[in-house]
Design a protein around this motif. Structure first.
Motif, PDB file in Angstrom:
ATOM      1  N   UNK A   1       1.412   6.947  -6.766  1.00  0.00           N
ATOM      2  CA  UNK A   1       0.382   7.942  -7.072  1.00  0.00           C
ATOM      3  C   UNK A   1       0.913   9.354  -6.855  1.00  0.00           C
ATOM      4  N   UNK A   2       1.679   9.571  -5.799  1.00  0.00           N
ATOM      5  CA  UNK A   2       2.254  10.891  -5.536  1.00  0.00           C
ATOM      6  C   UNK A   2       3.212  11.288  -6.659  1.00  0.00           C
ATOM      7  N   UNK A   3       4.002  10.333  -7.122  1.00  0.00           N
ATOM      8  CA  UNK A   3       4.946  10.609  -8.204  1.00  0.00           C
ATOM      9  C   UNK A   3       4.207  11.004  -9.479  1.00  0.00           C
ATOM     10  N   UNK A   4       3.126  10.285  -9.807  1.00  0.00           N
ATOM     11  CA  UNK A   4       2.329  10.620 -10.993  1.00  0.00           C
ATOM     12  C   UNK A   4       1.732  12.020 -10.869  1.00  0.00           C
ATOM     13  N   UNK A   5       1.253  12.367  -9.679  1.00  0.00           N
ATOM     14  CA  UNK A   5       0.669  13.684  -9.450  1.00  0.00           C
ATOM     15  C   UNK A   5       1.716  14.784  -9.632  1.00  0.00           C
TER      16      UNK A   5
ATOM     17  N   UNK B   1       0.834  -1.201   0.000  1.00  0.00           N
ATOM     18  CA  UNK B   1       0.000   0.000   0.000  1.00  0.00           C
ATOM     19  C   UNK B   1       0.871   1.254   0.000  1.00  0.00           C
ATOM     20  N   UNK B   2       1.958   1.263   0.773  1.00  0.00           N
ATOM     21  CA  UNK B   2       2.870   2.412   0.807  1.00  0.00           C
ATOM     22  C   UNK B   2       3.480   2.631  -0.568  1.00  0.00           C
ATOM     23  N   UNK B   3       3.912   1.565  -1.232  1.00  0.00           N
ATOM     24  CA  UNK B   3       4.483   1.695  -2.579  1.00  0.00           C
ATOM     25  C   UNK B   3       3.450   2.237  -3.566  1.00  0.00           C
ATOM     26  N   UNK B   4       2.211   1.811  -3.426  1.00  0.00           N
ATOM     27  CA  UNK B   4       1.140   2.281  -4.308  1.00  0.00           C
ATOM     28  C   UNK B   4       0.892   3.777  -4.117  1.00  0.00           C
ATOM     29  N   UNK B   5       0.837   4.220  -2.868  1.00  0.00           N
ATOM     30  CA  UNK B   5       0.610   5.638  -2.576  1.00  0.00           C
ATOM     31  C   UNK B   5       1.777   6.476  -3.077  1.00  0.00           C
ATOM     32  N   UNK B   6       3.014   6.000  -2.884  1.00  0.00           N
ATOM     33  CA  UNK B   6       4.169   6.747  -3.381  1.00  0.00           C
ATOM     34  C   UNK B   6       4.145   6.854  -4.901  1.00  0.00           C
TER      35      UNK B   6
ATOM     36  N   UNK C   1       2.338  15.285 -13.326  1.00  0.00           N
ATOM     37  CA  UNK C   1       1.247  16.036 -13.941  1.00  0.00           C
ATOM     38  C   UNK C   1       1.365  17.529 -13.642  1.00  0.00           C
ATOM     39  N   UNK C   2       1.697  17.847 -12.370  1.00  0.00           N
ATOM     40  CA  UNK C   2       1.853  19.254 -11.988  1.00  0.00           C
ATOM     41  C   UNK C   2       3.004  19.890 -12.751  1.00  0.00           C
ATOM     42  N   UNK C   3       4.101  19.174 -12.921  1.00  0.00           N
ATOM     43  CA  UNK C   3       5.250  19.706 -13.655  1.00  0.00           C
ATOM     44  C   UNK C   3       4.892  19.931 -15.127  1.00  0.00           C
TER      45      UNK C   3
END
Length: 119
Positions: A101-105, A94-99, A108-110
């Motif tokens: 998702x944060x990287x993808x976000x 779950x921690x790897x999955x959340x990390x 996208x912001x960049x």
């Protein structure tokens, strides 16, 4: 061995006599060394210290072996020695999955910020 030592005192001038009894129980280890001390040898000191540490490890291992395999109450000792904990392997996923998702976000912001800079 067992050693008891008492301290006697009076709390006030006319108060009752009081006593504190201290009891020490355990294994007494006596070490002795013979020879003539002419100079300090660091190598001899290190040898003595490392031998003592090795013997302490051996005593710990022997006590665990006796308590977990030989003594009649071995089930109780094993219960306290080996504590079961929950399986956290799914939490790691779950921690790897959340990390991820944060990287993808962040990516996208960049991309959005780069697009805004070009216009």
């Amino acid at each position: 061995f067992m050693y008891e030592h008492a301290d006697y005192y009076r709390s006030s001038l006319n108060g009752p006599d009081l006593r504190d009894l201290y009891t020490a129980r355990g294994i007494r280890i006596l070490l002795s060394s013979r020879g003539v001390g002419k100079k300090v040898s660091i190598s001899a000191i290190m040898l003595q210290i490392s031998s003592g540490i090795a013997l302490l490890w051996l005593a710990n291992y022997a006590a665990d072996f006796l308590m977990l395999n030989i003594l009649p109450e071995k089930r109780h000792y094993r219960t306290y020695k080996q504590e079961r904990t929950p399986d956290f392997s799914d939490l790691r996923n779950k921690i790897n999955e959340v990390e991820g998702e944060k990287k993808k976000l962040r990516e996208r912001k960049n991309r959005f910020a780069a697009k805004m800079d070009t216009t």
